[in-house]
Design an enzyme around this catalytic site. Structure first.
Site, PDB file in Angstrom:
ATOM      1  N   HIS A  75      16.401   0.872 -10.112  1.00  0.00           N
ATOM      2  CA  HIS A  75      15.405   1.753  -9.517  1.00  0.00           C
ATOM      3  C   HIS A  75      16.063   2.616  -8.462  1.00  0.00           C
ATOM      4  CE1 HIS A  75      11.477   3.174  -8.252  1.00  0.00           C
ATOM      5  NE2 HIS A  75      12.009   3.190  -7.038  1.00  0.00           N
ATOM      6  N   ASP A 154      -1.163  -0.813  -6.770  1.00  0.00           N
ATOM      7  CA  ASP A 154      -0.158   0.139  -6.296  1.00  0.00           C
ATOM      8  C   ASP A 154      -0.450   1.543  -6.788  1.00  0.00           C
ATOM      9  OD1 ASP A 154       2.406   0.985  -5.089  1.00  0.00           O
ATOM     10  OD2 ASP A 154       2.849   1.446  -7.171  1.00  0.00           O
ATOM     11  N   ARG A 161      -1.764   7.250  -0.602  1.00  0.00           N
ATOM     12  CA  ARG A 161      -0.730   7.493   0.420  1.00  0.00           C
ATOM     13  C   ARG A 161      -0.170   8.899   0.296  1.00  0.00           C
ATOM     14  NH1 ARG A 161       3.287   3.458  -1.305  1.00  0.00           N
ATOM     15  NH2 ARG A 161       4.622   4.373   0.273  1.00  0.00           N
ATOM     16  N   SER A 176       5.559  -1.280  -2.759  1.00  0.00           N
ATOM     17  CA  SER A 176       5.150  -0.473  -3.908  1.00  0.00           C
ATOM     18  C   SER A 176       6.195  -0.578  -5.028  1.00  0.00           C
ATOM     19  CB  SER A 176       4.994   0.987  -3.446  1.00  0.00           C
ATOM     20  OG  SER A 176       4.928   1.859  -4.528  1.00  0.00           O
ATOM     21  N   LYS A 180       6.009  -3.364  -8.690  1.00  0.00           N
ATOM     22  CA  LYS A 180       6.118  -2.898 -10.078  1.00  0.00           C
ATOM     23  C   LYS A 180       7.314  -3.542 -10.776  1.00  0.00           C
ATOM     24  CE  LYS A 180       5.732   1.223  -8.349  1.00  0.00           C
ATOM     25  NZ  LYS A 180       5.496   2.561  -7.867  1.00  0.00           N
TER      26      LYS A 180
HETATM   27  N1  URA Z   1       8.303   5.112  -5.103  1.00  0.00           N
HETATM   28  C1  URA Z   1       7.324   4.216  -5.328  1.00  0.00           C
HETATM   29  O1  URA Z   1       7.151   3.725  -6.426  1.00  0.00           O
HETATM   30  N2  URA Z   1       6.545   3.891  -4.289  1.00  0.00           N
HETATM   31  C2  URA Z   1       6.689   4.392  -3.058  1.00  0.00           C
HETATM   32  O2  URA Z   1       5.956   4.039  -2.182  1.00  0.00           O
HETATM   33  C3  URA Z   1       7.716   5.333  -2.844  1.00  0.00           C
HETATM   34  C4  URA Z   1       8.509   5.664  -3.892  1.00  0.00           C
END
Ligand code: URA
Length: 417
Positions: A75, A154, A161, A176, A180
């Site tokens: 990621h 999320d 957000r 967040s 995932k």
């Molecule tokens: N990427 C995400 O998945 N969540 C965040 O809060 C910021 C970047």
């Protein structure tokens, strides 16, 4: 109110608010006040861990154990010209590690992996869980959108957000991303935490804090997690956009491509393989053409045509070097903004993007340039976008005639495990 007044949230308060917000019992206005209180007051590691768990529990958890293969995912916290997933997933899969890569779309100046891949004619980002499993078994890698069932809390909170100025809270970003990734069920995870003007985290201290928070959340959940802190003050490669970044990724898979993209791709591949416990040489997967074969199979399995010509923007414009010397700075944020203004990115969720739009730069920091040579080529379908894009680039670079040049910052700054 507890958080507004600087108190810690209890486990049951966290469980309740995430569940109630997902179900619509807590309204957006209330949740945005809480997100703002968290941004201003922070959260302790215990609160962040519980918040992450509550978001995981809001949806399904995937399980790849029936594959009988180690799994690893990467990621990136997002940057400009960051196409690394495209060559990386096939390289790692070609080394025998399954890569279930759930990716996102771009928002603002950072590009999204799915937007880039969608420039390939026919390619499809949405797969069912059964299709994902089948592709992992047959191809070894899948790059797709996260299904609606994965961490729905999320999805809702991230969108909120985004419109309430509360994205930049480290505990909220960490929870967040990690909710995932943990719900996705990968066995190993390598985080590419970007630092610099084109990243969420502009300074090394906050990037390190984010990386450490995410690594500890991953480890607590039993996921073998490692983070690299990497430079995002300069954009990656030579292009920022969609189809133009796919083209650059295919160059890497063909054994060429820009040095920085190759270096970071191989470094992340080595980390993913090590975290998954597989001793294999990612460079060999590139050299032998196995990674390219996996790329072609991945694109084909998701209904794309790897041989189809990639879309090109209708119009292009060149910006030339105003002086001769050495390029000492190329600012990632400015390049990202220019690509976005050309139509490669979106201003709000759900907007379409232009497949052919973007920015190409013809010199990188450290390169010599000659007055009048092409420095940038801008691409878009709508020529009225050129002016604002050029404005974004007017302060994006420095050319120095000084013999004492500043040292270039390293691409890979640190490793956190
Ligand atoms: N990427 C995400 O998945 N969540 C965040 O809060 C910021 C970047």
């Amino acid at each position: 109110m507890a958080k507004r007044d600087g108190h810690e949230l209890t486990d049951s308060q966290i469980d309740w608010v995430i569940d109630a917000y997902t179900k619509g019992v807590v309204a957006d206005e209330q949740m945005s006040a809480l997100a703002m209180a968290i941004l201003l007051r922070g959260m302790r590691r215990r609160e962040t861990a519980r918040w992450t768990q509550a978001m995981i529990d809001s949806g399904e958890r995937m399980d790849f154990s029936s594959l009988g293969l180690p799994t690893a995912d990467k990621h990136s916290t997002g940057g400009v010209g960051d196409k690394i997933t495209l060559p990386l997933a096939p390289i790692v899969a070609a080394c025998g590690v399954a890569v279930p890569q759930l990716s996102g779309r771009g928002l603002g100046h950072t590009g999204g992996t799915l937007d880039k891949l969608e420039s390939i004619p026919g390619w499809r980002a949405s797969l069912t869980n059964a299709e994902m499993m089948k592709q992992l078994r047959e191809v070894g890698a899948v790059i797709c959108a996260a299904g609606a069932g994965l961490a729905p809390a999320d999805k809702k909170l991230y969108a909120l957000r985004d419109v309430t100025g509360t994205v930049e809270a480290i505990p909220l970003i960490a929870s967040s991303i990690m909710s995932k990734k943990i719900a996705e069920g990968t066995g190993a995870l390598v985080l590419d935490v970007k630092v610099g003007s084109g990243a969420f985290m502009k300074d090394l201290g906050s990037a390190r804090d984010l990386a450490e928070t995410m690594v500890s959340l991953g480890k607590d959940a039993g996921v073998h997690t490692v983070a690299l802190l990497t430079d995002m003050s300069t954009p990656l490669g030579n292009t920022a956009g969609n189809a133009i970044e796919v083209r650059e990724s295919v160059e890497v898979l063909s054994g060429g491509g820009p040095n920085d993209v190759v270096e970071l791709t191989l470094a992340l591949a080595r980390e993913m393989l090590a975290a998954a416990g597989v001793a294999a040489d990612p460079e060999e997967a590139l050299r032998s053409g196995k990674a390219m074969d996996t790329w072609r199979a991945l694109i084909t399995a998701q209904d794309g045509d790897p041989d189809a010509p990639l879309p090109e923007a209708r119009e292009s414009e060149v910006i030339r070097a105003p002086a001769s010397g050495v390029l000492t700075r190329l600012d990632a944020l400015s390049v990202g903004l220019a690509a976005w203004r050309l139509g490669a990115g979106r201003a709000s969720q759900g907007e379409p993007v232009q497949a052919g739009a973007g920015v190409q730069w013809h010199a990188r920091p450290g390169d010599s340039v000659t007055q009048g040579q092409a420095l940038f080529t801008l691409h878009t379908d709508e020529p009225n976008r050129f002016e604002r894009a050029s404005q974004a680039l007017s302060d994006a670079f420095e050319i120095s005639s000084d013999a004492n040049l500043p040292e270039l910052s390293p691409l890979i700054i640190d490793r956190i495990s």
